[in-house]
Motif scaffolding. Sequence first.
Motif: not given
Length: 273
Positions: A85-86, A90-93, A98-99, A107-109
């Motif tokens: 989400n961040k 931050a990148n206006s998408v 993004l997913r 949600d794991s990174l």
Amino acid sequence: MNRLKSVRIVLTALLLSFVICSTNVSAATYKVVKNDTLYKISKLFKTSVTTIKKSNKLKTNTISPGQKLKVSAKIYTVKKGDTLNKIAKANSVTLASLRKANSKWSDSLSVGQKLILPGVKPAASTSAQTASAKTFAAASAVESASKKAAVSYTKAEKDLLARLITAEATGQPYKAMVAIGGVVINRVQSKEWPDTITDVIYDVPAGYYQFTPVKNGYINKPASSTAIKAAGEALLGTDPSKGAMYYFDDSSTNNWLWSKTKTAQYGNMVFVK
């Protein structure tokens, strides 16, 4: 077929655009998933079907799950404390895009993980900003070939336009054939529609085919010599449709089409905007 755009792109802008696009090389690889189409992928990455096909040397619109496609998009490296989400904000998408771009449904990174930012173009390198003589020569050739054209087009796109005209207006007056080409050109020039002949003809917004021959496959039949001539006239700016954005057979019972402002009629073909 929506509103006619009042401002046409000048050749100088076309040349500059060509150079910029050529320096903005594909920086990411997207993996095709089930139910993907080139149109959907082009919208995800804010590009055109034509650009994707050229980047990947595709001759048709057919793609398969698991196929990898080069796309022009910035790559983001995950940092400590990041969340999807961040990163999206931050990148206006959007989080959904993004997913989708990364087939990332959890949600794991992990720190150092690479993510594609759909629709965010990679920055051109310093060396890329200086166009080579070869690039300028190619751009100049495009400019020269398009000096008298209403829109920029390729040989393949002229053939595609002629095939559409053949499928839609064989047996109709010649002016009707040129007018159909004019409608396609009007769409290309409109901000409301895709900006290439190929993308306009193959446009399927919300799953609705804009041109019946694309849906029934008649678009694949060879163009007649008359249709090729009509396409050529339309590409040079001749528009018997008088700015129309739609056309249909006068036997149509579509009240929405009939409610539009009629601009011309040739034979059975009615043109409206």
